[in-house]
Scaffold this active site. Structure first.
Site, PDB file in Angstrom:
ATOM      1  N   ASP A   8       0.881  -1.115  -0.133  1.00  0.00           N
ATOM      2  CA  ASP A   8      -0.064   0.030   0.043  1.00  0.00           C
ATOM      3  C   ASP A   8       0.949   1.226  -0.142  1.00  0.00           C
ATOM      4  OD1 ASP A   8       0.843   0.227   2.500  1.00  0.00           O
ATOM      5  OD2 ASP A   8      -0.983   0.281   3.427  1.00  0.00           O
ATOM      6  N   HIS A   9       0.249   2.269   0.174  1.00  0.00           N
ATOM      7  CA  HIS A   9       1.044   3.564   0.054  1.00  0.00           C
ATOM      8  C   HIS A   9       2.136   3.762   1.314  1.00  0.00           C
ATOM      9  CE1 HIS A   9      -2.521   3.950   2.459  1.00  0.00           C
ATOM     10  NE2 HIS A   9      -1.781   4.954   3.366  1.00  0.00           N
ATOM     11  N   CYS A  65       3.190  -2.994   4.099  1.00  0.00           N
ATOM     12  CA  CYS A  65       2.573  -1.834   4.529  1.00  0.00           C
ATOM     13  C   CYS A  65       3.391  -1.147   5.546  1.00  0.00           C
ATOM     14  CB  CYS A  65       1.028  -2.197   4.700  1.00  0.00           C
ATOM     15  SG  CYS A  65       0.945  -3.180   6.240  1.00  0.00           S
ATOM     16  N   THR A  67       3.150  -1.424   9.205  1.00  0.00           N
ATOM     17  CA  THR A  67       3.424  -2.159  10.023  1.00  0.00           C
ATOM     18  C   THR A  67       3.846  -3.670   9.545  1.00  0.00           C
ATOM     19  OG1 THR A  67       1.210  -2.935  10.406  1.00  0.00           O
ATOM     20  CG2 THR A  67       2.396  -0.923  11.672  1.00  0.00           C
ATOM     21  N   GLY A  68       3.016  -4.148   8.494  1.00  0.00           N
ATOM     22  CA  GLY A  68       2.743  -5.201   7.738  1.00  0.00           C
ATOM     23  C   GLY A  68       1.919  -6.062   8.382  1.00  0.00           C
ATOM     24  N   ILE A  69       1.003  -5.638   9.442  1.00  0.00           N
ATOM     25  CA  ILE A  69      -0.038  -6.376   9.896  1.00  0.00           C
ATOM     26  C   ILE A  69      -1.256  -6.539   9.174  1.00  0.00           C
ATOM     27  CG2 ILE A  69      -1.369  -6.320  12.137  1.00  0.00           C
ATOM     28  CD1 ILE A  69       1.043  -4.878  13.686  1.00  0.00           C
ATOM     29  N   GLY A  70      -1.610  -5.430   8.907  1.00  0.00           N
ATOM     30  CA  GLY A  70      -3.076  -5.430   8.284  1.00  0.00           C
ATOM     31  C   GLY A  70      -2.706  -6.288   6.693  1.00  0.00           C
ATOM     32  N   HIS A  98      10.079 -24.122   8.433  1.00  0.00           N
ATOM     33  CA  HIS A  98       9.132 -24.721   9.197  1.00  0.00           C
ATOM     34  C   HIS A  98       7.723 -24.731   9.122  1.00  0.00           C
ATOM     35  CE1 HIS A  98      12.306 -25.296  12.896  1.00  0.00           C
ATOM     36  NE2 HIS A  98      12.607 -25.770  11.810  1.00  0.00           N
ATOM     37  N   ARG A 132       8.554 -33.514  10.324  1.00  0.00           N
ATOM     38  CA  ARG A 132       7.693 -33.178  10.886  1.00  0.00           C
ATOM     39  C   ARG A 132       6.903 -32.046  10.795  1.00  0.00           C
ATOM     40  NH1 ARG A 132      12.415 -31.326  13.554  1.00  0.00           N
ATOM     41  NH2 ARG A 132      12.011 -29.366  14.810  1.00  0.00           N
ATOM     42  N   HIS A 133       7.650 -30.947  10.306  1.00  0.00           N
ATOM     43  CA  HIS A 133       6.995 -29.593   9.816  1.00  0.00           C
ATOM     44  C   HIS A 133       5.813 -29.661   8.943  1.00  0.00           C
ATOM     45  CE1 HIS A 133      10.096 -27.990  12.311  1.00  0.00           C
ATOM     46  NE2 HIS A 133      11.003 -28.677  11.567  1.00  0.00           N
TER      47      HIS A 133
END
Length: 146
Positions: A8-9, A65, A67-70, A98, A132-133
């Site tokens: 995004d911007h 973005c 924060t990278g969260i949204g 993993h 296992r992963h």
């Protein structure tokens, strides 16, 4: 390797830096936008990158973005996407090893350019360990497919 990329911007400048730096290393990018710092809605770019990776058009994806969260939350709504929001190189490498993550999300206002470069390098060059992963990733995929 063909890599889907979008922002995004709030992540535009870092997205452009990543493209320039890693194109010089031989990576091919499909840029799903945005194209400048004008305000836009991040889910649209997360969905476009996610759909490209899920369809196999691109091998991996990168999203940025503020924060990278949204943008990571939105990408994870695309079936078949395992988007990891990371802020350090170790996490970016381990999510490939993993979790078999296929999209990396980061925040331009959270990580510096040097850290972002290390994260992208690690993410793009690390292979999934399986074993296992794989069983654990399959549990996630099975749940998603219910």
């Amino acid at each position: 390797m063909k890599v889907a990329i979008g922002s995004d911007h709030g992540g535009f400048a870092l997205k452009e830096h990543i493209k320039e730096t890693f194109s010089q290393k031989g990576y091919e990018f499909v840029d799903f936008g945005c194209n400048d710092t004008s305000s836009v809605d991040y889910p649209n770019f997360a969905f476009a990158v996610g759909e490209s990776v899920a369809a196999g058009e691109c091998e991996l994806g990168i999203l940025v973005c503020s924060t990278g969260i949204g943008i990571s939350i939105a990408a994870n709504k695309v079936k078949g996407i395992r988007c990891a929001h990371c802020a350090d190189e170790y996490s970016a490498v381990m999510t490939r090893k993993h979790n078999n993550a296929n999209v990396l999300a980061m925040g331009e206002k959270v990580v510096g350019v040097w850290t972002a470069e290390r994260m992208v390098e690690g993410f793009l060059t690390t292979e999934f360990e399986g074993g296992r992963h794989e069983r654990r990733v399959n549990l996630i995929t099975d749940y998603e497919n219910k």
